[in-house]
Design a protein around this motif. Structure first.
Motif, PDB file in Angstrom:
ATOM      1  N   ALA A 104      28.746 -84.574  84.804  1.00  0.00           N
ATOM      2  CA  ALA A 104      29.507 -83.476  85.413  1.00  0.00           C
ATOM      3  C   ALA A 104      28.913 -83.090  86.772  1.00  0.00           C
ATOM      4  O   ALA A 104      29.650 -82.861  87.737  1.00  0.00           O
ATOM      5  CB  ALA A 104      29.531 -82.268  84.480  1.00  0.00           C
ATOM      6  N   ALA A 105      27.580 -83.028  86.858  1.00  0.00           N
ATOM      7  CA  ALA A 105      26.927 -82.691  88.129  1.00  0.00           C
ATOM      8  C   ALA A 105      27.206 -83.765  89.173  1.00  0.00           C
ATOM      9  O   ALA A 105      27.476 -83.462  90.337  1.00  0.00           O
ATOM     10  CB  ALA A 105      25.425 -82.519  87.920  1.00  0.00           C
ATOM     11  N   LEU A 106      27.167 -85.008  88.756  1.00  0.00           N
ATOM     12  CA  LEU A 106      27.451 -86.113  89.666  1.00  0.00           C
ATOM     13  C   LEU A 106      28.897 -86.035  90.161  1.00  0.00           C
ATOM     14  O   LEU A 106      29.161 -86.186  91.355  1.00  0.00           O
ATOM     15  CB  LEU A 106      27.196 -87.442  88.959  1.00  0.00           C
ATOM     16  CG  LEU A 106      27.370 -88.708  89.777  1.00  0.00           C
ATOM     17  CD1 LEU A 106      26.410 -88.716  90.956  1.00  0.00           C
ATOM     18  CD2 LEU A 106      27.135 -89.929  88.901  1.00  0.00           C
ATOM     19  N   GLN A 107      29.829 -85.771  89.264  1.00  0.00           N
ATOM     20  CA  GLN A 107      31.234 -85.633  89.671  1.00  0.00           C
ATOM     21  C   GLN A 107      31.402 -84.494  90.664  1.00  0.00           C
ATOM     22  O   GLN A 107      32.124 -84.631  91.648  1.00  0.00           O
ATOM     23  CB  GLN A 107      32.123 -85.402  88.456  1.00  0.00           C
ATOM     24  CG  GLN A 107      32.382 -86.654  87.672  1.00  0.00           C
ATOM     25  CD  GLN A 107      33.310 -86.400  86.501  1.00  0.00           C
ATOM     26  OE1 GLN A 107      33.259 -85.345  85.863  1.00  0.00           O
ATOM     27  NE2 GLN A 107      34.155 -87.359  86.221  1.00  0.00           N
ATOM     28  N   GLY A 118      19.097 -89.890  90.528  1.00  0.00           N
ATOM     29  CA  GLY A 118      18.625 -89.382  89.237  1.00  0.00           C
ATOM     30  C   GLY A 118      19.781 -89.019  88.319  1.00  0.00           C
ATOM     31  O   GLY A 118      19.747 -89.292  87.110  1.00  0.00           O
ATOM     32  N   LEU A 119      20.813 -88.405  88.884  1.00  0.00           N
ATOM     33  CA  LEU A 119      21.995 -88.069  88.085  1.00  0.00           C
ATOM     34  C   LEU A 119      22.705 -89.323  87.595  1.00  0.00           C
ATOM     35  O   LEU A 119      23.128 -89.397  86.439  1.00  0.00           O
ATOM     36  CB  LEU A 119      22.965 -87.202  88.902  1.00  0.00           C
ATOM     37  CG  LEU A 119      22.518 -85.772  89.194  1.00  0.00           C
ATOM     38  CD1 LEU A 119      23.472 -85.113  90.189  1.00  0.00           C
ATOM     39  CD2 LEU A 119      22.418 -84.964  87.913  1.00  0.00           C
ATOM     40  N   VAL A 120      22.831 -90.311  88.484  1.00  0.00           N
ATOM     41  CA  VAL A 120      23.458 -91.575  88.083  1.00  0.00           C
ATOM     42  C   VAL A 120      22.647 -92.229  86.972  1.00  0.00           C
ATOM     43  O   VAL A 120      23.204 -92.697  85.973  1.00  0.00           O
ATOM     44  CB  VAL A 120      23.617 -92.532  89.291  1.00  0.00           C
ATOM     45  CG1 VAL A 120      24.059 -93.906  88.841  1.00  0.00           C
ATOM     46  CG2 VAL A 120      24.617 -91.969  90.293  1.00  0.00           C
ATOM     47  N   ALA A 121      21.332 -92.242  87.132  1.00  0.00           N
ATOM     48  CA  ALA A 121      20.470 -92.846  86.107  1.00  0.00           C
ATOM     49  C   ALA A 121      20.597 -92.123  84.773  1.00  0.00           C
ATOM     50  O   ALA A 121      20.732 -92.761  83.723  1.00  0.00           O
ATOM     51  CB  ALA A 121      19.013 -92.845  86.574  1.00  0.00           C
ATOM     52  N   ALA A 122      20.567 -90.799  84.796  1.00  0.00           N
ATOM     53  CA  ALA A 122      20.674 -90.032  83.555  1.00  0.00           C
ATOM     54  C   ALA A 122      22.026 -90.253  82.896  1.00  0.00           C
ATOM     55  O   ALA A 122      22.127 -90.380  81.671  1.00  0.00           O
ATOM     56  CB  ALA A 122      20.454 -88.543  83.834  1.00  0.00           C
ATOM     57  N   TRP A 123      23.047 -90.326  83.719  1.00  0.00           N
ATOM     58  CA  TRP A 123      24.394 -90.492  83.182  1.00  0.00           C
ATOM     59  C   TRP A 123      24.597 -91.900  82.624  1.00  0.00           C
ATOM     60  O   TRP A 123      25.125 -92.076  81.534  1.00  0.00           O
ATOM     61  CB  TRP A 123      25.408 -90.173  84.271  1.00  0.00           C
ATOM     62  CG  TRP A 123      26.825 -90.240  83.841  1.00  0.00           C
ATOM     63  CD1 TRP A 123      27.413 -89.584  82.796  1.00  0.00           C
ATOM     64  CD2 TRP A 123      27.857 -90.991  84.465  1.00  0.00           C
ATOM     65  NE1 TRP A 123      28.748 -89.886  82.742  1.00  0.00           N
ATOM     66  CE2 TRP A 123      29.046 -90.751  83.761  1.00  0.00           C
ATOM     67  CE3 TRP A 123      27.890 -91.838  85.559  1.00  0.00           C
ATOM     68  CZ2 TRP A 123      30.253 -91.337  84.112  1.00  0.00           C
ATOM     69  CZ3 TRP A 123      29.092 -92.406  85.913  1.00  0.00           C
ATOM     70  CH2 TRP A 123      30.259 -92.153  85.187  1.00  0.00           C
ATOM     71  N   THR A 124      24.159 -92.922  83.374  1.00  0.00           N
ATOM     72  CA  THR A 124      24.384 -94.300  82.921  1.00  0.00           C
ATOM     73  C   THR A 124      23.444 -94.703  81.787  1.00  0.00           C
ATOM     74  O   THR A 124      23.841 -95.453  80.901  1.00  0.00           O
ATOM     75  CB  THR A 124      24.262 -95.307  84.075  1.00  0.00           C
ATOM     76  OG1 THR A 124      22.983 -95.185  84.680  1.00  0.00           O
ATOM     77  CG2 THR A 124      25.340 -95.105  85.111  1.00  0.00           C
TER      78      THR A 124
END
Length: 146
Positions: free
Chosen positions: A96-99, A81-87
């Motif tokens: 930032a959360a993904l990192q 979900g974080l990757v999707a939101a970020w990309t």
């Protein structure tokens, strides 16, 4: 009274024990890998005897399946979900959360990665993990599709 209405006190104690077992299993999977994890090692981390584990799980593969469903699958879904939101949107908070999650993975993420790596060697839980991972990845692809 605790004994009435389904034994609320006993149920809370059982839920607390299950939560301790899941936490210990996650720590064991992350530290030692799924293949080296055993119910006695998990019991040692919980600070209990082996009995509560054997009364709930048929073996390590059964425990892995339960921990996957309750704890590790949600971690995978969170990361995707974080990757999707970020990309898809460039959301800096998601980036930032993904990192943070990937720079110093929490023990849940480490255990999730260990579970994914061990899928082929654990047929019972492996089927569920493979199906869940495929579904989560498809949801991710749908989220980033234009």
């Amino acid at each position: 009274m605790a004994g009435e209405a389904g034994g609320g006190g006993r149920r809370r104690t059982g839920a607390a024990t299950t939560a301790r077992i899941h936490t210990a299993a996650i720590e064991t999977f992350a530290a030692e890998g799924v293949d080296r994890a055993t119910l006695p090692r998990v019991a040692e981390r919980t600070g209990t005897s082996i009995g509560p584990l054997y009364s709930r799980f048929d073996g390590t593969d059964d425990l892995l399946g339960a921990v996957w469903a309750a704890d590790l699958r949600p971690a995978l879904e969170r990361l995707l979900g974080l990757v999707a939101a970020w990309t898809a949107t460039g959301d800096p908070d998601a980036g930032a959360a993904l990192q943070r999650d990937l720079a110093r993975p929490p023990v849940v993420v480490q255990a999730m990665l260990e579970a994914l790596a061990a899928v082929r060697r654990h047929p019972y839980s492996g089927e569920a993990i493979t199906a869940d991972t495929t579904a989560a990845y498809r949801a991710y692809l749908d989220a980033i599709a234009p």
